[in-house]
Write an enzyme that holds these catalytic residues in place. Structure first.
Site, PDB file in Angstrom:
ATOM      1  N   MET A  10      16.964  23.206  64.542  1.00 10.13           N
ATOM      2  CA  MET A  10      15.612  22.801  64.117  1.00 10.13           C
ATOM      3  C   MET A  10      15.588  21.339  63.676  1.00 10.13           C
ATOM      4  SD  MET A  10      14.981  26.313  62.015  1.00 10.13           S
ATOM      5  CE  MET A  10      16.698  26.299  61.480  1.00 10.13           C
ATOM      6  N   THR A  83      17.667  22.105  57.980  1.00 15.16           N
ATOM      7  CA  THR A  83      16.308  21.588  58.116  1.00 15.16           C
ATOM      8  C   THR A  83      15.684  21.586  56.737  1.00 15.16           C
ATOM      9  OG1 THR A  83      14.086  22.092  58.939  1.00 15.16           O
ATOM     10  CG2 THR A  83      15.601  23.924  58.754  1.00 15.16           C
ATOM     11  N   ASN A  84      14.808  20.624  56.466  1.00 16.70           N
ATOM     12  CA  ASN A  84      14.055  20.631  55.213  1.00 16.70           C
ATOM     13  C   ASN A  84      12.859  21.569  55.281  1.00 16.70           C
ATOM     14  OD1 ASN A  84      14.674  18.351  52.956  1.00 16.70           O
ATOM     15  ND2 ASN A  84      15.339  17.623  54.960  1.00 16.70           N
ATOM     16  N   THR A  85      12.054  21.439  56.334  1.00 17.07           N
ATOM     17  CA  THR A  85      10.787  22.160  56.401  1.00 17.07           C
ATOM     18  C   THR A  85      10.945  23.657  56.214  1.00 17.07           C
ATOM     19  OG1 THR A  85       9.728  20.496  57.799  1.00 17.07           O
ATOM     20  CG2 THR A  85       8.836  22.736  57.904  1.00 17.07           C
ATOM     21  N   CYS A 196      13.350  14.846  56.040  1.00 18.67           N
ATOM     22  CA  CYS A 196      13.424  15.564  57.310  1.00 18.67           C
ATOM     23  C   CYS A 196      14.770  15.202  57.904  1.00 18.67           C
ATOM     24  CB  CYS A 196      12.287  15.172  58.237  1.00 18.67           C
ATOM     25  SG  CYS A 196      12.442  15.878  59.886  1.00 18.67           S
TER      26      CYS A 196
END
Length: 245
Positions: A10, A83-85, A196
């Protein structure tokens, strides 16, 4: 050294960066030919990205929880979400496994707090900048987060999804990001979070008028800390709330 389980894909570009940094950090600390015992499970980003656009966070949480369980069953001693999101569904992932889940916001916040900073700017996907989960977690650590105004939020988001997650590095986008970074500093940000995991492919501290906290590198360093620790790992991240969208 304990085995680190990586939920990747991702995008795969940022997952490759995680893998590189993880092994470089391990070799730096242990020397010789050492590398990090790890397992990488790559999910299909097209599937996850469609869930993001649809706001199907429950479905995304179920999919990533399944990935975490698979890694634990395969022998992972700690799980890292690359992934951050998608840390928006971190509570669900952490609740699904019995090994530590290392949260990227907690790791980044610890580094910011250690630097004595209290106000930071955030560059990230629209989901991370606009959903409250990231800012709320930072606020729990005593850190206030500033995000770009429109149209800069759209610019930052579109560069991530239209370019960086497709392995396109455009000089014009670097210039545009530099302007956004300068704007956040002018609004009072003492430092900037590259929030991100693809953004570090485009800009770094040399592009910013204030210090930069690279969440990808910080997350990796915290994972190596945990994997090398002598004490048996505790559940690093405890779910704070149920995630429903």
């Amino acid at each position: 050294m304990r085995t680190i389980g990586l939920i990747g894909g991702m995008s795969w570009e940022s997952s490759a960066e995680y893998y590189r940094l993880l092994n470089e950090e391990t070799r730096e600390r242990l020397g010789g030919h050492h590398c990090a015992p790890s397992l990488l499970l790559t999910v299909d980003f097209a599937e996850i990205e469609a869930m993001q656009r649809a706001g199907a966070w429950d479905a995304a949480g179920a999919r990533l929880s399944q990935a975490a369980v698979t890694l634990e069953k395969a022998g992972a001693d700690v799980v890292v979400l690359c992934t951050n999101t998608m840390h928006l569904v971190a509570d669900r992932i952490a609740a699904a496994i019995g090994v530590p889940f290392l949260h990227i916001v907690d790791a980044t916040a610890a580094r910011i707090t250690a630097a004595g900073l209290r106000t930071v700017g955030l560059l990230a996907t629209r989901y991370t900048m606009e959903h409250p989960f990231y800012r709320d977690l930072m606020r729990n650590h005593g850190i206030e987060v500033i995000v770009p105004d429109e149209p800069d939020r759209t610019l930052v988001h579109e560069v991530i999804y239209q370019e960086l997650t497709r392995n396109r590095i455009e000089p014009a986008s670097r210039v545009a990001y530099q302007k956004v970074m300068a704007g956040l500093a002018e609004r009072g940000a003492q430092a900037l979070i590259l929030g991100c995991t693809e953004i570090t492919l485009l800009v770094d501290e040399s592009d910013s008028p204030v210090p930069v906290f690279d969440s990808t590198r910080i997350h990796v360093e915290a994972a190596v800390d945990l994997a090398l620790s002598e004490d048996p790992p505790a559940r690093e991240y405890q779910p704070r709330r149920s995630v429903g969208g």
